[in-house]
Motif scaffolding. Sequence first.
Motif, PDB file in Angstrom:
ATOM      1  N   ALA A   1       0.828  -1.211   0.000  1.00 21.52           N
ATOM      2  CA  ALA A   1       0.000   0.000   0.000  1.00 21.52           C
ATOM      3  C   ALA A   1       0.862   1.261   0.000  1.00 21.52           C
ATOM      4  N   VAL A   2       1.906   1.271   0.813  1.00 22.68           N
ATOM      5  CA  VAL A   2       2.799   2.437   0.863  1.00 22.68           C
ATOM      6  C   VAL A   2       3.488   2.628  -0.489  1.00 22.68           C
ATOM      7  N   ALA A   3       3.869   1.543  -1.119  1.00 20.68           N
ATOM      8  CA  ALA A   3       4.483   1.628  -2.453  1.00 20.68           C
ATOM      9  C   ALA A   3       3.464   2.140  -3.480  1.00 20.68           C
ATOM     10  N   HIS A   4       2.225   1.672  -3.382  1.00 22.48           N
ATOM     11  CA  HIS A   4       1.171   2.142  -4.287  1.00 22.48           C
ATOM     12  C   HIS A   4       0.912   3.629  -4.081  1.00 22.48           C
ATOM     13  N   TYR A   5       0.887   4.051  -2.831  1.00 23.48           N
ATOM     14  CA  TYR A   5       0.697   5.464  -2.495  1.00 23.48           C
ATOM     15  C   TYR A   5       1.793   6.301  -3.163  1.00 23.48           C
TER      16      TYR A   5
ATOM     17  N   SER B   1      -4.543  -5.960  16.407  1.00 25.84           N
ATOM     18  CA  SER B   1      -3.239  -5.310  16.371  1.00 25.84           C
ATOM     19  C   SER B   1      -3.064  -4.770  14.962  1.00 25.84           C
ATOM     20  N   SER B   2      -2.720  -3.497  14.868  1.00 23.02           N
ATOM     21  CA  SER B   2      -2.517  -2.883  13.559  1.00 23.02           C
ATOM     22  C   SER B   2      -1.090  -2.390  13.430  1.00 23.02           C
ATOM     23  N   VAL B   3      -0.530  -2.632  12.256  1.00 18.84           N
ATOM     24  CA  VAL B   3       0.782  -2.112  11.924  1.00 18.84           C
ATOM     25  C   VAL B   3       0.566  -0.867  11.072  1.00 18.84           C
ATOM     26  N   VAL B   4       1.289   0.199  11.396  1.00 22.88           N
ATOM     27  CA  VAL B   4       1.139   1.468  10.679  1.00 22.88           C
ATOM     28  C   VAL B   4       2.499   1.972  10.218  1.00 22.88           C
ATOM     29  N   LYS B   5       2.438   2.778   9.149  1.00 20.33           N
ATOM     30  CA  LYS B   5       3.637   3.417   8.594  1.00 20.33           C
ATOM     31  C   LYS B   5       3.215   4.763   8.014  1.00 20.33           C
ATOM     32  N   PRO B   6       4.165   5.674   7.926  1.00 23.33           N
ATOM     33  CA  PRO B   6       3.871   6.914   7.221  1.00 23.33           C
ATOM     34  C   PRO B   6       3.800   6.663   5.718  1.00 23.33           C
ATOM     35  N   ALA B   7       2.878   7.377   5.068  1.00 24.67           N
ATOM     36  CA  ALA B   7       2.758   7.345   3.608  1.00 24.67           C
ATOM     37  C   ALA B   7       2.485   8.784   3.195  1.00 24.67           C
TER      38      ALA B   7
END
Length: 152
Positions: free
Chosen positions: A40-44, A135-141
């Motif tokens: 998803a981050v790569a798609h963003y 549990s959710s994993v999050v990253k900046p995009a």
Amino acid sequence: MIKSTVAAVLVAGMSVVGGSVASASDRGTADEATAMLDKAVAHYASAGADQALKDFTASDKGWQDRDLYVFCFDEAGTTVAHGANGKLIGKNLSKLKDADGKAFVMDLVSAGKSGGGWVDYRWPNPVSKKIEQKSSVVKPAGDHICGVGIYK
């Protein structure tokens, strides 16, 4: 005769394995959630924010898998994408509490702003419709924080 016996054993074995895999695969895993988030981050980054956020929310773009889905917030806790509930788009959830009274959205945002990580809370499972440990994993995009969660 040997061929048909071997075929019968293989089919029976696949049925047993397939049955256990089907049960285990009803829920997404931490590795699958992390892989979906990385994708998803790569798609963003490649499609741009506007298109990616639309894609994450759309039901026909491949960003939902069983109980896994992409969600994104801005830094204020406003939902900008949500693969399980598009009605949340534009809503500020910074004060939203889970079933135990934990205001978890800003924990997700904070973890994302710090480079990423996992946050635990209790949330309705879109598949079972029950409140479960999540549990959710999050990253900046870009200017947003995106995540994918697993139900335990």
